[in-house]
Scaffold this motif. Structure first.
Motif, PDB file in Angstrom:
ATOM      1  N   PHE A  71       6.409   0.451  20.089  1.00 11.09           N
ATOM      2  CA  PHE A  71       5.021   0.770  19.776  1.00 11.09           C
ATOM      3  C   PHE A  71       4.516  -0.075  18.610  1.00 11.09           C
ATOM      4  CE2 PHE A  71       1.663   3.495  17.935  1.00 11.09           C
ATOM      5  CZ  PHE A  71       0.869   3.634  19.051  1.00 11.09           C
ATOM      6  N   GLY A  72       3.980  -1.230  18.932  1.00 13.37           N
ATOM      7  CA  GLY A  72       3.436  -2.111  17.911  1.00 13.37           C
ATOM      8  C   GLY A  72       1.925  -2.146  17.982  1.00 13.37           C
ATOM      9  N   ALA A  73       1.308  -2.600  16.913  1.00  8.56           N
ATOM     10  CA  ALA A  73      -0.155  -2.634  16.856  1.00  8.56           C
ATOM     11  C   ALA A  73      -0.730  -3.576  17.910  1.00  8.56           C
ATOM     12  CB  ALA A  73      -0.603  -3.065  15.470  1.00  8.56           C
ATOM     13  N   GLY A  74      -0.006  -4.668  18.204  1.00  9.45           N
ATOM     14  CA  GLY A  74      -0.485  -5.602  19.216  1.00  9.45           C
ATOM     15  C   GLY A  74      -0.661  -4.922  20.567  1.00  9.45           C
ATOM     16  N   ASN A  75       0.236  -3.965  20.862  1.00 13.32           N
ATOM     17  CA  ASN A  75       0.152  -3.255  22.131  1.00 13.32           C
ATOM     18  C   ASN A  75      -1.114  -2.413  22.236  1.00 13.32           C
ATOM     19  OD1 ASN A  75       2.867  -3.921  21.381  1.00 13.32           O
ATOM     20  ND2 ASN A  75       3.565  -2.828  23.187  1.00 13.32           N
ATOM     21  N   LEU A  76      -1.638  -1.987  21.095  1.00 15.83           N
ATOM     22  CA  LEU A  76      -2.821  -1.132  21.089  1.00 15.83           C
ATOM     23  C   LEU A  76      -4.094  -1.878  21.488  1.00 15.83           C
ATOM     24  CD1 LEU A  76      -2.240   0.939  17.829  1.00 15.83           C
ATOM     25  CD2 LEU A  76      -2.139   1.781  20.176  1.00 15.83           C
ATOM     26  N   ILE A  77      -4.134  -3.181  21.243  1.00 14.90           N
ATOM     27  CA  ILE A  77      -5.383  -3.913  21.485  1.00 14.90           C
ATOM     28  C   ILE A  77      -5.520  -4.393  22.927  1.00 14.90           C
ATOM     29  CG2 ILE A  77      -5.477  -4.687  19.086  1.00 14.90           C
ATOM     30  CD1 ILE A  77      -4.623  -7.471  20.068  1.00 14.90           C
ATOM     31  N   LEU A 121       4.885   6.595   9.603  1.00 12.41           N
ATOM     32  CA  LEU A 121       3.742   5.820  10.088  1.00 12.41           C
ATOM     33  C   LEU A 121       3.504   6.005  11.582  1.00 12.41           C
ATOM     34  CD1 LEU A 121       1.595   3.643   9.515  1.00 12.41           C
ATOM     35  CD2 LEU A 121       3.334   1.942  10.040  1.00 12.41           C
ATOM     36  N   THR A 122       4.572   5.847  12.380  1.00 12.65           N
ATOM     37  CA  THR A 122       4.423   5.922  13.828  1.00 12.65           C
ATOM     38  C   THR A 122       3.856   7.263  14.296  1.00 12.65           C
ATOM     39  OG1 THR A 122       6.191   4.308  14.172  1.00 12.65           O
ATOM     40  CG2 THR A 122       5.631   5.715  16.039  1.00 12.65           C
ATOM     41  N   PRO A 123       4.359   8.408  13.812  1.00 17.12           N
ATOM     42  CA  PRO A 123       3.765   9.686  14.245  1.00 17.12           C
ATOM     43  C   PRO A 123       2.275   9.802  13.914  1.00 17.12           C
ATOM     44  CG  PRO A 123       5.869  10.077  13.184  1.00 17.12           C
ATOM     45  CD  PRO A 123       5.537   8.637  12.961  1.00 17.12           C
ATOM     46  N   ILE A 124       1.852   9.254  12.753  1.00 16.36           N
ATOM     47  CA  ILE A 124       0.444   9.338  12.364  1.00 16.36           C
ATOM     48  C   ILE A 124      -0.410   8.497  13.310  1.00 16.36           C
ATOM     49  CG2 ILE A 124      -1.236   8.787  10.561  1.00 16.36           C
ATOM     50  CD1 ILE A 124       0.950   9.391   8.499  1.00 16.36           C
ATOM     51  N   ILE A 125       0.043   7.260  13.585  1.00 11.63           N
ATOM     52  CA  ILE A 125      -0.721   6.385  14.491  1.00 11.63           C
ATOM     53  C   ILE A 125      -0.798   6.999  15.888  1.00 11.63           C
ATOM     54  CG2 ILE A 125      -0.780   4.140  15.637  1.00 11.63           C
ATOM     55  CD1 ILE A 125       0.403   2.893  13.247  1.00 11.63           C
ATOM     56  N   VAL A 126       0.329   7.529  16.369  1.00 12.24           N
ATOM     57  CA  VAL A 126       0.349   8.148  17.696  1.00 12.24           C
ATOM     58  C   VAL A 126      -0.636   9.308  17.745  1.00 12.24           C
ATOM     59  CG1 VAL A 126       1.745   9.494  19.307  1.00 12.24           C
ATOM     60  CG2 VAL A 126       2.694   7.430  18.278  1.00 12.24           C
ATOM     61  N   SER A 127      -0.662  10.120  16.678  1.00 13.67           N
ATOM     62  CA  SER A 127      -1.577  11.268  16.641  1.00 13.67           C
ATOM     63  C   SER A 127      -3.027  10.803  16.726  1.00 13.67           C
ATOM     64  CB  SER A 127      -1.363  12.066  15.353  1.00 13.67           C
ATOM     65  OG  SER A 127      -0.046  12.564  15.287  1.00 13.67           O
ATOM     66  N   ILE A 128      -3.371   9.745  15.984  1.00 11.15           N
ATOM     67  CA  ILE A 128      -4.737   9.224  15.996  1.00 11.15           C
ATOM     68  C   ILE A 128      -5.089   8.665  17.376  1.00 11.15           C
ATOM     69  CG2 ILE A 128      -6.267   7.431  15.069  1.00 11.15           C
ATOM     70  CD1 ILE A 128      -4.865   7.784  12.409  1.00 11.15           C
ATOM     71  N   VAL A 129      -4.157   7.930  17.979  1.00  9.56           N
ATOM     72  CA  VAL A 129      -4.412   7.348  19.307  1.00  9.56           C
ATOM     73  C   VAL A 129      -4.580   8.451  20.343  1.00  9.56           C
ATOM     74  CG1 VAL A 129      -3.418   5.948  21.153  1.00  9.56           C
ATOM     75  CG2 VAL A 129      -3.233   5.181  18.793  1.00  9.56           C
ATOM     76  N   VAL A 172      -2.930   0.583  11.425  1.00 10.85           N
ATOM     77  CA  VAL A 172      -2.562  -0.521  12.317  1.00 10.85           C
ATOM     78  C   VAL A 172      -2.034  -1.700  11.508  1.00 10.85           C
ATOM     79  CG1 VAL A 172      -3.519  -2.284  13.856  1.00 10.85           C
ATOM     80  CG2 VAL A 172      -4.060   0.107  14.240  1.00 10.85           C
ATOM     81  N   ALA A 173      -2.660  -1.959  10.356  1.00  4.57           N
ATOM     82  CA  ALA A 173      -2.201  -3.043   9.489  1.00  4.57           C
ATOM     83  C   ALA A 173      -0.773  -2.790   9.011  1.00  4.57           C
ATOM     84  CB  ALA A 173      -3.141  -3.184   8.294  1.00  4.57           C
ATOM     85  N   LEU A 174      -0.471  -1.561   8.642  1.00  6.39           N
ATOM     86  CA  LEU A 174       0.885  -1.220   8.195  1.00  6.39           C
ATOM     87  C   LEU A 174       1.888  -1.334   9.342  1.00  6.39           C
ATOM     88  CD1 LEU A 174       0.135   1.844   5.882  1.00  6.39           C
ATOM     89  CD2 LEU A 174       0.909  -0.428   5.178  1.00  6.39           C
ATOM     90  N   ALA A 175       1.461  -0.918  10.534  1.00 12.16           N
ATOM     91  CA  ALA A 175       2.334  -1.034  11.704  1.00 12.16           C
ATOM     92  C   ALA A 175       2.638  -2.493  12.010  1.00 12.16           C
ATOM     93  CB  ALA A 175       1.681  -0.364  12.908  1.00 12.16           C
ATOM     94  N   CYS A 176       1.608  -3.340  11.888  1.00  9.45           N
ATOM     95  CA  CYS A 176       1.795  -4.785  12.084  1.00  9.45           C
ATOM     96  C   CYS A 176       2.825  -5.320  11.084  1.00  9.45           C
ATOM     97  CB  CYS A 176       0.471  -5.518  11.872  1.00  9.45           C
ATOM     98  SG  CYS A 176      -0.707  -5.370  13.226  1.00  9.45           S
ATOM     99  N   PHE A 177       2.684  -4.892   9.849  1.00  7.85           N
ATOM    100  CA  PHE A 177       3.540  -5.381   8.768  1.00  7.85           C
ATOM    101  C   PHE A 177       5.009  -5.047   9.028  1.00  7.85           C
ATOM    102  CE2 PHE A 177       5.272  -5.053   4.371  1.00  7.85           C
ATOM    103  CZ  PHE A 177       5.016  -6.361   3.972  1.00  7.85           C
TER     104      PHE A 177
END
Length: 427
Positions: A19-25, A144-152, A278-283
């Protein structure tokens, strides 16, 4: 820790790696372009982003080795060159793309600074973390990942439950194939081949005393958990992109579309919050990529003590150079390389999953060679004028759709197995 709980821990860890930020776009844009045909494009996309990566984890469960083991039946030299090509493509394309996505989503909209400045600062920080292997990365990744998943999931849920809107017609002639080929850009099949080995190491280092068969089942179940998570997110984002496709201008970029969907479903605060995450996930993704590549060369050049350091420096310099480019451009220039390496990834995954009696060394060599040869027109199609290759593509089934290798590989697989089967009967 019992086996069931451990399986879920490994499954979530594997999901976090994929689950990377690139996959989200990528998925929202597919939905945006496909409109009412979003379910067809989603079907194709999910084949290359969940089914094939899941099979790569199943192959790891069977092999319980490393990326090198996928191609060793062809030859040791081929396997090394294949591994090297995989790692080079990874450091030259998806790794710098994390900096470009960060700039377009989290930096440029708020600060308006240049892409060069973002790329330089980004990879200087990445280099510092890579060299120090700071444990803070584990903490960031853990929360980080659980927070991003929750937002998505919120974006998907609110988007799907939105009032009916006018949906613009599809822009794809063959939605399934368009979705399948766009899935190459997630690098998920490549990630599955590389990351499956990490799960094996983690299981071996755990306190569980498992047999080979127990480990095989745990790896396979962990992969299934990870892919179910990706399936839900990918399909949901494609659907939301389709539902809102009349709400954005025709020339919108992938990154702006993702930010726009976040704003329409969660409001401006939600959009800003998503940008930071997303920036943190990219990093963290960039750090993980460079560490894995540096580790590979450190292990290969055991006598050279500075192999890790030099590899990290080279990767970061490449990242700075490519990372200052637009996300769209990085995606476009990746197509020739992906059209060349992805077919090899797919056939190696499939050959390592099927029973041994159908996957002899001769089968491996024949299918890989044919796949390699018939991928060349697809590769050259992005580098040469279309008319130069029209005559040869018209001779190869599915070549005009970018899948010219599929039928020749299948015929080779069946032909060699039938030939060897008849030969064994005669003997």
């Amino acid at each position: 820790m019992n086996k069931t709980k451990e399986t879920f821990v490994f499954g979530f860890a594997l999901f976090a790696g994929f689950f990377g930020a690139g996959n989200l776009i990528l998925p929202p844009m597919l939905g945006y372009l496909s409109g009412p045909d979003w379910w067809l494009v989603a079907f194709g996309f999910l084949i290359s982003t969940t089914l094939i990566p899941l099979l790569s984890i199943f192959a790891h469960a069977k092999l319980q080795g490393t990326l090198y083991d996928f191609g060793k039946k062809v030859s040791p030299l081929f396997s090394f060159i294949f591994c090297l090509a995989m790692l080079l493509i990874t450091v030259a394309l998806p790794c710098p793309r994390t900096a470009a996505v960060t700039h377009e989503i989290a930096i440029q909209p708020f600060f308006g600074t240049s892409a060069w400045l973002t790329s330089i600062i980004y990879f200087v920080l990445v280099f510092i973390f890579v060299i120090n292997r700071n444990q803070v990365l584990n903490l960031i990744g853990k929360y980080l990942t659980p927070i991003i998943v929750s937002i998505v999931i919120l974006i998907i849920g609110i988007g799907i439950m939105s009032p009916s809107m006018t949906i613009t017609p599809s822009g794809f002639e063959v939605p399934i194939i368009s979705g399948l080929l766009e899935g190459y850009q997630t690098y998920d099949a490549m990630a599955g081949m590389i990351m499956g080995g990490i799960i094996i190491v983690s299981i071996n280092n755990s306190n569980l005393n498992l047999s080979f068969d127990d480990k095989r089942k745990m790896i396979a179940k962990s992969g299934l958990i990870a892919m179910i998570g990706l399936f839900i997110i990918y399909a949901g984002l494609i659907a939301v992109g389709a539902i809102y496709n009349s709400q954005f201008e025709a020339s919108i970029s992938r990154t702006n579309l993702l930010s726009g969907l976040a704003a329409k479903t969660l409001g401006n605060f939600g959009s800003a919050f998503l940008s930071v995450l997303v920036a943190l996930a990219c990093f963290t993704t960039a750090i993980a990529i460079i560490v894995s590549i540096a580790d590979f060369f450190k292990a290969y050049f055991k006598q050279f003590q500075k192999a890790y350091l030099i590899t990290a420096i080279i990767c970061c310099l490449i990242g700075i150079g490519v990372g200052q480019m637009e996300v769209k451009y990085i995606i476009d220039i990746a197509l020739p390389a992906l059209m060349f390496i992805y077919p090899l990834c797919i056939v190696l995954i499939l050959l390592n999953v099927i029973p041994e009696k159908y996957a002899s060394e001769l089968v491996f060599r024949g299918v890989v060679m044919v796949t390699f040869l018939f991928s060349i027109p697809d590769f050259l199609g992005f580098l040469l004028p279309e008319d130069n290759l029209k005559w040869i593509k018209n001779m190869i089934p599915l070549a005009n759709e970018g899948l010219g290798w599929v039928l020749p590989a299948m015929v080779t697989f069946l032909g060699i197995n039938l030939f060897t089967s008849d030969k064994n009967k005669e003997a």
